[in-house]
Scaffold this motif. Structure first.
Motif, PDB file in Angstrom:
ATOM      1  N   ARG A 191     -69.879  56.745  43.756  1.00 39.74           N
ATOM      2  CA  ARG A 191     -68.624  57.072  44.440  1.00 39.74           C
ATOM      3  C   ARG A 191     -68.716  58.434  45.130  1.00 39.74           C
ATOM      4  N   ARG A 247     -49.490  59.057  50.950  1.00 30.83           N
ATOM      5  CA  ARG A 247     -50.700  59.759  50.538  1.00 30.83           C
ATOM      6  C   ARG A 247     -51.840  59.569  51.518  1.00 30.83           C
ATOM      7  N   LYS A 274     -62.808  60.830  47.091  1.00 31.59           N
ATOM      8  CA  LYS A 274     -62.227  61.758  46.113  1.00 31.59           C
ATOM      9  C   LYS A 274     -62.397  63.152  46.696  1.00 31.59           C
ATOM     10  N   TYR A 277     -55.170  65.361  47.602  1.00 32.87           N
ATOM     11  CA  TYR A 277     -54.301  65.979  46.604  1.00 32.87           C
ATOM     12  C   TYR A 277     -53.333  66.965  47.256  1.00 32.87           C
ATOM     13  N   GLU A 328     -51.235  53.325  44.668  1.00 33.92           N
ATOM     14  CA  GLU A 328     -51.726  53.837  43.384  1.00 33.92           C
ATOM     15  C   GLU A 328     -50.861  55.003  42.932  1.00 33.92           C
ATOM     16  N   VAL A 329     -51.157  55.514  41.727  1.00 35.59           N
ATOM     17  CA  VAL A 329     -50.424  56.656  41.167  1.00 35.59           C
ATOM     18  C   VAL A 329     -51.209  57.915  41.510  1.00 35.59           C
ATOM     19  N   MET A 347     -54.324  58.020  39.310  1.00 35.14           N
ATOM     20  CA  MET A 347     -54.621  56.794  38.560  1.00 35.14           C
ATOM     21  C   MET A 347     -54.391  55.586  39.462  1.00 35.14           C
ATOM     22  N   LEU A 381     -58.151  54.922  45.981  1.00 40.10           N
ATOM     23  CA  LEU A 381     -59.364  55.432  45.326  1.00 40.10           C
ATOM     24  C   LEU A 381     -59.918  54.352  44.385  1.00 40.10           C
ATOM     25  N   GLY A 393     -61.148  53.431  41.359  1.00 40.85           N
ATOM     26  CA  GLY A 393     -61.308  54.025  40.034  1.00 40.85           C
ATOM     27  C   GLY A 393     -62.340  53.285  39.195  1.00 40.85           C
ATOM     28  N   ILE A 394     -63.082  54.053  38.422  1.00 38.71           N
ATOM     29  CA  ILE A 394     -64.081  53.473  37.517  1.00 38.71           C
ATOM     30  C   ILE A 394     -63.370  52.857  36.314  1.00 38.71           C
ATOM     31  N   THR A 395     -62.277  53.462  35.892  1.00 34.24           N
ATOM     32  CA  THR A 395     -61.492  52.883  34.806  1.00 34.24           C
ATOM     33  C   THR A 395     -60.867  51.567  35.276  1.00 34.24           C
TER      34      THR A 395
HETATM   35  C1  LIG Z   1     -60.027  59.912  40.273  1.00 32.73           C
HETATM   36  C2  LIG Z   1     -58.868  59.129  40.775  1.00 32.73           C
HETATM   37  C3  LIG Z   1     -58.476  57.913  40.198  1.00 32.73           C
HETATM   38  C4  LIG Z   1     -59.079  57.352  38.927  1.00 32.73           C
HETATM   39  O1  LIG Z   1     -60.445  57.126  38.985  1.00 32.73           O
HETATM   40  P1  LIG Z   1     -61.288  56.996  37.634  1.00 32.73           P
HETATM   41  O2  LIG Z   1     -62.686  56.824  38.119  1.00 32.73           O
HETATM   42  O3  LIG Z   1     -60.779  55.806  36.917  1.00 32.73           O
HETATM   43  O4  LIG Z   1     -61.073  58.254  36.874  1.00 32.73           O
HETATM   44  C5  LIG Z   1     -57.450  57.206  40.810  1.00 32.73           C
HETATM   45  N1  LIG Z   1     -56.810  57.679  41.903  1.00 32.73           N
HETATM   46  C6  LIG Z   1     -57.139  58.858  42.461  1.00 32.73           C
HETATM   47  C7  LIG Z   1     -56.412  59.327  43.648  1.00 32.73           C
HETATM   48  C8  LIG Z   1     -58.182  59.622  41.926  1.00 32.73           C
HETATM   49  O5  LIG Z   1     -58.500  60.803  42.478  1.00 32.73           O
END
Ligand SMILES: *Cc1c(COP(=O)(O)O)cnc(C)c1O
Length: 355
Positions: free
Chosen positions: A94, A186, A196, A201, A232-233, A236, A256, A258-260
């Motif tokens: 990523r 966003r 990322k 942000y 997304e949040v 998250m 984004l 996310g890996i989770t």
């Molecule tokens: C880092 C991030 C996530 C979550 O990503 P993970 O890899 O699951 O930690 C989700 N949204 C945004 C905007 C992020 O910066």
């Protein structure tokens, strides 16, 4: 393979006392990883050195046009004393997707993982061991040319810093209230939403302040064009359980990856759930909340793993999710993923790596 030079500190800091509250992102360890880049030369001088301030010209490009990317992952201390990482190769991948979008030179994936492991290894005594605590790892790249013109920088710094962090949930999973933002956006497709990077942000702060002022802890973003579809949040991804199905916004370029999120969807599929990655309109969500088919809502991210949502606010409507408690699937996902991360559960997918 990087040939990493290691220079240990002569003045180790006092580590936080056992059981002292660590919070998040305030405390830094004794060392950091640093590597330079110059056009024509590539990445060079990989090193683990004492954590210290760095000196940059006020004209450094990162300060003016925001050419930077970051990552976030954690090191976990198992009961067996081993130190584990969770899918670090996904962060490396990523990072390069972000780098490509931001015109930052690629970092070979194996070098990225090696850099993370090298600095965590030197500071392995900083990985806290109380239940739920971890060592947060922040790799990042900044543009360092001294130049006020708008162009990709020709020089960069790649650094990895480490911060012991407290348990996200001190006493079990706790549901949060979420503010669905209908004014600010966003990211848009074609923009930098999937990278990322700090700019995303910076763009999010005004809505976050608004949500906090309204008594909500997180913002749920809608798409940047129609303000109609769920994205997304804050930090998250978001997942819904509607009529027994798992539904989450598709990765459309402004979200984004996310890996989770990826790990949660994999587990849900393997547990026999139907998983839909698609567009979800806020109207569909509001209707599901009203007719009782919205069974669970949770955010997914490295910080909290899963974060149950107990309450959603959209315009003048406030909806409670389920009975306001922790959904059964939310809890099961939390137990499974944290079990793998801390080495307490079998790791059938090879997600865990040892430092
Ligand atoms: C880092 C991030 C996530 C979550 O990503 P993970 O890899 O699951 O930690 C989700 N949204 C945004 C905007 C992020 O910066």
């Amino acid at each position: 393979m990087l040939n990493i030079r290691i220079e240990k500190t002569q003045n180790p800091k006092a580590k936080p006392e056992k059981g002292a509250p660590l919070g998040f992102g305030h405390i830094f360890t004794d060392h950091m990883f640093v590597m330079n880049y110059e056009e024509g030369k590539g990445w060079f001088d990989p090193r683990v050195v004492p954590f210290e301030n760095i000196s940059l010209s006020p004209a450094s490009m990162v300060f003016h046009y925001g050419q930077e990317m970051f990552e976030g992952l954690k090191a976990y201390k198992g009961e067996d004393g081993q130190i584990y990482l969770f899918r670090p190769e996904m962060n490396a991948k990523r990072a390069n997707a972000s780098n490509e979008r931001l015109c930052i030179p690629e970092i070979p994936e194996e070098d990225f993982v090696q850099a993370v492991k090298a600095v965590v290894d030197v500071d392995r005594d900083w990985v806290p061991e109380e239940a739920g605590t971890s060592l947060y790892i922040r790799p990042f790249v900044i543009a360092t040319d001294n130049f006020l013109g708008v162009a990709p920088s020709k020089t960069y710094l790649f650094m990895v810093i480490l911060s012991p962090s407290g348990a996200y949930y001190a006493s079990g999973l706790a549901p949060v209230g979420i503010w669905i933002e209908d004014e600010y956006v966003r990211a848009v497709k074609g923009g930098i939403g999937y990278a990322k990077t700090g700019g995303n942000y910076a763009a999010s702060l005004a809505a976050q302040v608004k949500a906090h002022d309204g008594g909500y802890s997180q913002v749920l973003w809608l798409d940047g064009v129609e303000r109609k579809y769920i994205e997304e949040v804050g930090a998250m991804n978001i997942v819904f359980k509607i009529s027994g199905k798992i539904v989450t916004p598709a990765l459309n370029g402004s979200i984004l990856p996310g890996i989770t999120r990826n790990s949660v969807l994999k587990l849900c599929r393997d547990w026999g759930y139907e998983v839909e990655e698609r567009k979800i309109s806020v109207d569909e969500l509001v209707e599901a909340a009203h007719n009782g088919t919205l069974e669970e809502v949770f955010g997914t991210g490295t910080a909290a793993v899963v974060s149950p949502v107990g309450k959603l606010r959209y315009k003048d409507d406030v909806f409670a999710i389920g009975d306001g408690g922790i959904g059964e699937l939310t809890q099961k996902l939390y137990d499974e993923i944290t079990g793998i991360q801390w080495g307490k559960k079998a790791d059938p997918y090879g997600w865990r790596q040892t430092v």
